[in-house]
Each structure stands twice: as C-alpha cells, then as structure tokens.
Design a protein around this motif. Structure first.
Motif, PDB file in Angstrom:
ATOM      1  N   LEU A 245       0.819  -1.217   0.000  1.00 10.71           N
ATOM      2  CA  LEU A 245       0.000   0.000   0.000  1.00 10.71           C
ATOM      3  C   LEU A 245       0.850   1.263   0.000  1.00 10.71           C
ATOM      4  CD1 LEU A 245      -3.040  -0.588   2.424  1.00 10.71           C
ATOM      5  CD2 LEU A 245      -3.071  -0.398  -0.060  1.00 10.71           C
ATOM      6  N   SER A 246       2.000   1.187   0.637  1.00 11.57           N
ATOM      7  CA  SER A 246       2.878   2.368   0.711  1.00 11.57           C
ATOM      8  C   SER A 246       3.847   2.444  -0.462  1.00 11.57           C
ATOM      9  CB  SER A 246       3.668   2.346   2.027  1.00 11.57           C
ATOM     10  OG  SER A 246       4.419   1.155   2.125  1.00 11.57           O
ATOM     11  N   ASP A 247       3.822   1.448  -1.352  1.00 12.78           N
ATOM     12  CA  ASP A 247       4.698   1.425  -2.529  1.00 12.78           C
ATOM     13  C   ASP A 247       4.213   2.440  -3.569  1.00 12.78           C
ATOM     14  OD1 ASP A 247       6.227   0.866  -4.746  1.00 12.78           O
ATOM     15  OD2 ASP A 247       6.135  -1.304  -4.503  1.00 12.78           O
ATOM     16  N   ASP A 248       5.141   3.233  -4.100  1.00 15.19           N
ATOM     17  CA  ASP A 248       4.777   4.255  -5.095  1.00 15.19           C
ATOM     18  C   ASP A 248       4.197   3.641  -6.363  1.00 15.19           C
ATOM     19  OD1 ASP A 248       5.538   6.316  -3.469  1.00 15.19           O
ATOM     20  OD2 ASP A 248       7.584   6.429  -4.272  1.00 15.19           O
ATOM     21  N   LYS A 249       4.670   2.462  -6.743  1.00 19.66           N
ATOM     22  CA  LYS A 249       4.150   1.792  -7.938  1.00 19.66           C
ATOM     23  C   LYS A 249       2.680   1.418  -7.767  1.00 19.66           C
ATOM     24  CE  LYS A 249       8.584  -0.117  -9.498  1.00 19.66           C
ATOM     25  NZ  LYS A 249       9.352  -1.365  -9.764  1.00 19.66           N
ATOM     26  N   PHE A 250       2.348   0.958  -6.566  1.00 18.09           N
ATOM     27  CA  PHE A 250       0.944   0.621  -6.288  1.00 18.09           C
ATOM     28  C   PHE A 250       0.082   1.883  -6.309  1.00 18.09           C
ATOM     29  CE2 PHE A 250      -2.637   0.021  -3.375  1.00 18.09           C
ATOM     30  CZ  PHE A 250      -3.222  -1.123  -3.910  1.00 18.09           C
ATOM     31  N   LYS A 251       0.599   2.963  -5.752  1.00 18.87           N
ATOM     32  CA  LYS A 251      -0.138   4.232  -5.749  1.00 18.87           C
ATOM     33  C   LYS A 251      -0.383   4.728  -7.175  1.00 18.87           C
ATOM     34  CE  LYS A 251       1.529   5.759  -1.218  1.00 18.87           C
ATOM     35  NZ  LYS A 251       2.376   6.741  -0.486  1.00 18.87           N
ATOM     36  N   ASP A 252       0.606   4.496  -8.053  1.00 18.86           N
ATOM     37  CA  ASP A 252       0.446   4.885  -9.467  1.00 18.86           C
ATOM     38  C   ASP A 252      -0.664   4.081 -10.132  1.00 18.86           C
ATOM     39  OD1 ASP A 252       2.475   6.720  -9.248  1.00 18.86           O
ATOM     40  OD2 ASP A 252       4.035   5.391 -10.065  1.00 18.86           O
ATOM     41  N   ILE A 253      -0.758   2.800  -9.807  1.00 17.16           N
ATOM     42  CA  ILE A 253      -1.811   1.946 -10.370  1.00 17.16           C
ATOM     43  C   ILE A 253      -3.183   2.444  -9.933  1.00 17.16           C
ATOM     44  CG2 ILE A 253      -2.825  -0.377 -10.298  1.00 17.16           C
ATOM     45  CD1 ILE A 253       0.024  -1.489 -10.084  1.00 17.16           C
ATOM     46  N   VAL A 254      -3.329   2.732  -8.640  1.00 12.76           N
ATOM     47  CA  VAL A 254      -4.609   3.213  -8.110  1.00 12.76           C
ATOM     48  C   VAL A 254      -4.952   4.579  -8.703  1.00 12.76           C
ATOM     49  CG1 VAL A 254      -5.839   3.902  -6.016  1.00 12.76           C
ATOM     50  CG2 VAL A 254      -4.357   1.883  -5.972  1.00 12.76           C
ATOM     51  N   GLU A 255      -3.935   5.434  -8.853  1.00 14.87           N
ATOM     52  CA  GLU A 255      -4.159   6.756  -9.440  1.00 14.87           C
ATOM     53  C   GLU A 255      -4.621   6.642 -10.892  1.00 14.87           C
ATOM     54  OE1 GLU A 255      -1.742  10.949 -10.236  1.00 14.87           O
ATOM     55  OE2 GLU A 255      -0.830   9.361  -9.017  1.00 14.87           O
ATOM     56  N   SER A 256      -4.007   5.717 -11.630  1.00 13.32           N
ATOM     57  CA  SER A 256      -4.412   5.475 -13.019  1.00 13.32           C
ATOM     58  C   SER A 256      -5.842   4.969 -13.090  1.00 13.32           C
ATOM     59  CB  SER A 256      -3.456   4.468 -13.663  1.00 13.32           C
ATOM     60  OG  SER A 256      -3.876   4.149 -14.965  1.00 13.32           O
ATOM     61  N   LEU A 257      -6.204   4.121 -12.145  1.00  8.09           N
ATOM     62  CA  LEU A 257      -7.580   3.604 -12.077  1.00  8.09           C
ATOM     63  C   LEU A 257      -8.571   4.732 -11.826  1.00  8.09           C
ATOM     64  CD1 LEU A 257      -9.348   0.846 -11.686  1.00  8.09           C
ATOM     65  CD2 LEU A 257      -9.192   1.472  -9.275  1.00  8.09           C
ATOM     66  N   CYS A 258      -8.261   5.584 -10.870  1.00 11.47           N
ATOM     67  CA  CYS A 258      -9.172   6.672 -10.497  1.00 11.47           C
ATOM     68  C   CYS A 258      -9.249   7.759 -11.568  1.00 11.47           C
ATOM     69  CB  CYS A 258      -8.739   7.286  -9.164  1.00 11.47           C
ATOM     70  SG  CYS A 258      -8.914   6.149  -7.776  1.00 11.47           S
ATOM     71  N   ASP A 259      -8.197   7.894 -12.359  1.00  8.08           N
ATOM     72  CA  ASP A 259      -8.220   8.889 -13.438  1.00  8.08           C
ATOM     73  C   ASP A 259      -9.296   8.563 -14.467  1.00  8.08           C
ATOM     74  OD1 ASP A 259      -6.250  10.438 -12.370  1.00  8.08           O
ATOM     75  OD2 ASP A 259      -4.621   9.570 -13.557  1.00  8.08           O
ATOM     76  N   SER A 260      -9.498   7.278 -14.716  1.00  8.32           N
ATOM     77  CA  SER A 260     -10.505   6.874 -15.713  1.00  8.32           C
ATOM     78  C   SER A 260     -11.896   6.790 -15.104  1.00  8.32           C
ATOM     79  CB  SER A 260     -10.127   5.530 -16.338  1.00  8.32           C
ATOM     80  OG  SER A 260     -10.091   4.515 -15.348  1.00  8.32           O
ATOM     81  N   ASP A 261     -12.005   6.291 -13.869  1.00  7.88           N
ATOM     82  CA  ASP A 261     -13.309   6.146 -13.218  1.00  7.88           C
ATOM     83  C   ASP A 261     -13.062   5.950 -11.731  1.00  7.88           C
ATOM     84  OD1 ASP A 261     -15.810   5.497 -12.281  1.00  7.88           O
ATOM     85  OD2 ASP A 261     -16.281   4.070 -13.867  1.00  7.88           O
ATOM     86  N   SER A 262     -13.472   6.908 -10.920  1.00  6.13           N
ATOM     87  CA  SER A 262     -13.166   6.855  -9.483  1.00  6.13           C
ATOM     88  C   SER A 262     -14.341   6.396  -8.639  1.00  6.13           C
ATOM     89  CB  SER A 262     -12.700   8.237  -9.002  1.00  6.13           C
ATOM     90  OG  SER A 262     -13.704   9.213  -9.262  1.00  6.13           O
ATOM     91  N   THR A 263     -15.380   5.814  -9.252  1.00  8.64           N
ATOM     92  CA  THR A 263     -16.561   5.394  -8.494  1.00  8.64           C
ATOM     93  C   THR A 263     -16.291   4.105  -7.723  1.00  8.64           C
ATOM     94  OG1 THR A 263     -17.435   4.145 -10.381  1.00  8.64           O
ATOM     95  CG2 THR A 263     -18.114   6.447 -10.177  1.00  8.64           C
ATOM     96  N   PHE A 264     -17.157   3.827  -6.735  1.00  7.22           N
ATOM     97  CA  PHE A 264     -17.034   2.618  -5.925  1.00  7.22           C
ATOM     98  C   PHE A 264     -17.162   1.362  -6.788  1.00  7.22           C
ATOM     99  CE2 PHE A 264     -18.282   5.587  -2.524  1.00  7.22           C
ATOM    100  CZ  PHE A 264     -17.333   5.266  -1.570  1.00  7.22           C
ATOM    101  N   ASN A 265     -18.113   1.353  -7.701  1.00  4.97           N
ATOM    102  CA  ASN A 265     -18.337   0.167  -8.532  1.00  4.97           C
ATOM    103  C   ASN A 265     -17.089  -0.217  -9.316  1.00  4.97           C
ATOM    104  OD1 ASN A 265     -20.914  -0.191  -7.697  1.00  4.97           O
ATOM    105  ND2 ASN A 265     -21.908   0.428  -9.594  1.00  4.97           N
ATOM    106  N   HIS A 266     -16.449   0.785  -9.906  1.00  2.00           N
ATOM    107  CA  HIS A 266     -15.241   0.537 -10.696  1.00  2.00           C
ATOM    108  C   HIS A 266     -14.111   0.033  -9.808  1.00  2.00           C
ATOM    109  CE1 HIS A 266     -12.919   0.905 -14.343  1.00  2.00           C
ATOM    110  NE2 HIS A 266     -12.011   1.648 -13.750  1.00  2.00           N
ATOM    111  N   LEU A 267     -13.970   0.624  -8.626  1.00  2.00           N
ATOM    112  CA  LEU A 267     -12.936   0.208  -7.679  1.00  2.00           C
ATOM    113  C   LEU A 267     -13.146  -1.242  -7.244  1.00  2.00           C
ATOM    114  CD1 LEU A 267     -10.567   0.822  -5.715  1.00  2.00           C
ATOM    115  CD2 LEU A 267     -12.293   1.623  -4.078  1.00  2.00           C
ATOM    116  N   LEU A 268     -14.393  -1.602  -6.930  1.00  2.00           N
ATOM    117  CA  LEU A 268     -14.672  -2.961  -6.455  1.00  2.00           C
ATOM    118  C   LEU A 268     -14.460  -3.999  -7.548  1.00  2.00           C
ATOM    119  CD1 LEU A 268     -17.836  -2.283  -4.252  1.00  2.00           C
ATOM    120  CD2 LEU A 268     -15.464  -2.564  -3.537  1.00  2.00           C
TER     121      LEU A 268
END
Length: 417
Positions: A245-268
């Motif tokens: 969770l504290s890895d910058d690479k993981f944060k980049d993946i989550v950021e890329s995910l949220c850039d396209s769609d940050s809703t709960f459904n997409h995250l789940l």
C-alpha cells in the motif's frame, strides 16, 4: 480446508467481502456526518414521530446511493419489523404514470395480502393508494417509496409524483419518498405544484476521497486476525499487503484507475479481478495482480483497433497527427498524401505505396472508426477531397505504436518530430 490450503480460503473470504455492499460501506457509515447516518435519521423520524418525509439521493452512477439506501432499509426493518412497508419503483420500468400507480397498488396488495385487480383504472388505483396511506397511518405503519431513476418520472405531467406528495400532506398519512438520481438538478425538473410539496432534502454522493480509498483498501483486503486461517499466514499476508500500500508503484496503479473512473463500482470490480489473480501457491497479493487487473478492466478500444492496422494505415495516422500539430486548416486525403511523400523524402523510408493502395487503407480507417468526416456536407464529393479528423489522441497513438509488434522504428521518429 482452512489449514491445508489457507490461500484458497483467504481468496474466498476476500471475494465474498467484495460482493457484499453492506460490508463495503460499513466502514464509511460510522460517522454522524455520513450519508448513511443522515438518511437513517430522515427515514427513522417518519417511523418514530409519525410524520411524512421526502429526500433525494443525488450523485454519479456507482457511488453507493442504492447500496446505502438498502442498508438503511435493512436496518429499519430489523428495528421496526411490523411498522414499515417498502414500495420500489424504477423510472426505466415505471415512468408512465398509469403503469407506476398500478405497480404501487400491486406491491401494496402483496404486502397487505389483498387481491390485486389488473383491470383497475388510474382513478381506482389512485383512490386505493390514498386509502392505504390513510389506513397505514392510522395503524402507525410507514410506507417507504423508493423511486429509482427519479428524473425519468419528471417527464410528462408528473401526475404520479403530485398524487403521492399531495396525499402525504394529510395528517393521517405516514410515508417517506426517497428519490434516487444521477442528475444533480433532479429537483429543478419538478413542476411548481410538485416542488412546493417536496421537502427539498438532498444528499450528495461523491466518489471516494484519497483517505476513504485507503480505508476501503485496508477494510476489504486485510485478513482478520480472529479467523480459521493460520495466524502466521495472516500476519505475513497483512504485513506484505500494508507494505504494498505504501509502494509508489501501487499508488500509481490506483491513481491510473481513479483517473478513468473513481466510483465505488469501478474500484470494487478492480479489486475483485486482482483477488482472482492471486497466486494460490504463495497466497499473497502482488503488484502484478493489480497491474493485470488494471489492464483487464481498462479496455481501450482505440488501442485494440490499432493492433489490427496495417503498416500503411499506421503511416496515414501518423501523417494525420503531424498535420494536426502543424494546425493545417483543412485535412483530407490529398493533404495526407503530400505529408506521406514529405515523410518518405525526409526519412528515406522503405515503405512507400501507390496512391490507390493508400486510398483503400484510408477508407479502412473510417471502418475502424479511427478517423471520421468533419461534417456530413459534400456528399457528392469524392472521399479524397472531404475534410477528416483524427479520432485518436497523440498519447493513444504513441502507446499503440509502442505495443505494435512489427512497428517500424522510423514511425516513432516521424511521430516525435
């Protein structure tokens, strides 16, 4: 099974969590300022104080409006089992007034074990609903009307909304109308006579913040210490996951995910795919699992279309992009051919095709929807002279060329110039 194969049991546990909206949103519902707490207060006050209420749940699709509402209704049914009746409508099915009123009458008949008449008219059903509101009010029973896709009910004369809200003006009625809509201006769509009877309570649902995102990830993907899973495995899994969770690479993946769609459904959906990719041998979630999940749920049709293009079609796309950079007023097949010849002369490329072959490739790009006509005028003109525009961004084209197996190296240089 838990001791023999803890990884499999952990995977089942995590997938079960991600498929349970009640578990997901529990972590965000403990605050008194949460939408859950506010909505429960509005709805429970109608039960305890024998009053009428109405509210709108507004926000983008996939932000938990219906999930929170279902949680509140479930809790109220447990707290007041014989004092609540739930009627559900959906604008996609029941936006026509007569159809909606008939559906309300049908559900009320089922709830109260009465015989429903399919032949009843609009006025008959209207009178029946009003009388049921009165009878339920006298019996201290609250009717909760859940109106999903609320904005679709505002089309037309709004007779249903007016009838419901007008009936709730009576002292003897005891009801709650909860509208759910992805349109933030849903209340402004109401007619004046309907709006005057609406309580104007609005709850806004938004995608999770960065802080909420961290809480959700830990809440969903950390294993419980008190379970049938081996304590050593749980400790090792949780330590590895918290480090990730504290890895910058993981944060980049989550950021890329949220850039396209940050809703709960997409995250789940993303988390569910990542859990399904978990290696059963190691029993741990890895960075590669999340990378695979990201690439599988973020389908990019334009990039997929580029993989099926010929080398010549790639040249034409690159030439179109170069003309865009040059801000040429009109771009058509003829101007593309001039640019293509200029590229060939400048870089001495080995790939040079005849005009009629290029024209066929140009037409193929229309079929692949990578280029389109600027307007529909000039039907009598040949496609060679009609202005076109590129339907793919510079970034997408660059990514497409990088992932294209047999892409000539010269194309990367041509695009970069």
């Amino acid at each position: 099974m838990g001791v023999e194969n803890p990884a499999e049991e952990a995977q089942i546990l995590l997938r079960t969590r991600l498929c349970n909206p009640n578990y997901i949103f529990t972590i965000l519902s403990d605050s008194p300022d949460s939408n859950y707490s506010k909505l429960k207060y509005i709805m429970s006050s109608s039960v305890t104080e024998a009053c009428n209420n109405s509210a709108l749940l507004l926000g983008p699709r996939g932000c938990g409006k219906v999930a929170i509402l279902e949680m509140v209704i479930k809790d109220l049914l447990q707290e007041y089992p014989d004092m609540i009746c739930v009627i559900k409508l959906n604008g996609l099915l029941h936006s026509e007034d007569n159809c909606a009123l008939k559906e309300i009458a049908r559900q009320l008949c089922i709830e109260n074990q009465l015989v429903f008449s399919k032949m009843a008219s609009f006025d008959d059903n209207s009178q029946f609903v009003i009388s049921m509101l009165r009878e339920c009010g006298l019996a201290h029973k609250t009717i909760i009307f859940v109106v999903d896709e609320f904005d679709l009910f505002t089309q037309g004369k709004q007779r249903l909304l007016y009838s419901l809200l007008d009936a709730m003006q009576s002292v003897t009625s005891q009801a709650v109308v909860v509208g759910v809509s992805c349109r933030l201006d849903a209340d402004q769509l109401l007619e004046k006579r309907v709006r005057s009877r609406f309580s104007h309570r609005k709850l806004l649902f938004l995608p999770p913040s960065q802080e909420d995102l961290q809480r959700i990830l830990q809440h969903c993907l950390l294993l419980p210490t008190e379970s049938s899973l081996p304590p050593q495995y749980v400790a090792a899994y949780n330590k590895k996951f918290l480090n990730m969770l504290s890895d910058d690479k993981f944060k980049d993946i989550v950021e890329s995910l949220c850039d396209s769609d940050s809703t709960f459904n997409h995250l789940l959906r993303f988390l569910f795919v990542a859990v399904c990719e978990m290696d059963p041998k190691s029993g741990f979630l890895s960075l590669d699992n999340f990378k695979t999940a990201l690439s599988s749920i973020q389908r990019q049709p334009k990039l997929e279309a580029l993989q099926d293009c010929s080398i010549l079609e790639l040249y034409i796309l690159v030439c179109l992009r170069r003309l865009e950079v040059k801000e040429q007023e009109t771009t058509n097949f003829n101007s593309v051919m001039k640019e293509y010849k200029s590229v060939h002369d400048s870089f001495q490329t080995a790939d040079y095709y005849e005009r009629n072959v290029c024209l066929r490739a140009f037409e193929h790009l229309f079929q692949r929807e990578l280029i389109s006509l600027v307007d529909n005028r000039g039907h009598s003109q040949s496609v060679e002279f009609r202005p076109v525009r590129l339907l793919i961004s510079s970034h997408e084209l660059h990514q497409g060329l990088k992932s294209y197996r047999s892409c000539p190296a010269i194309l990367h240089k041509v695009l970069a110039v």
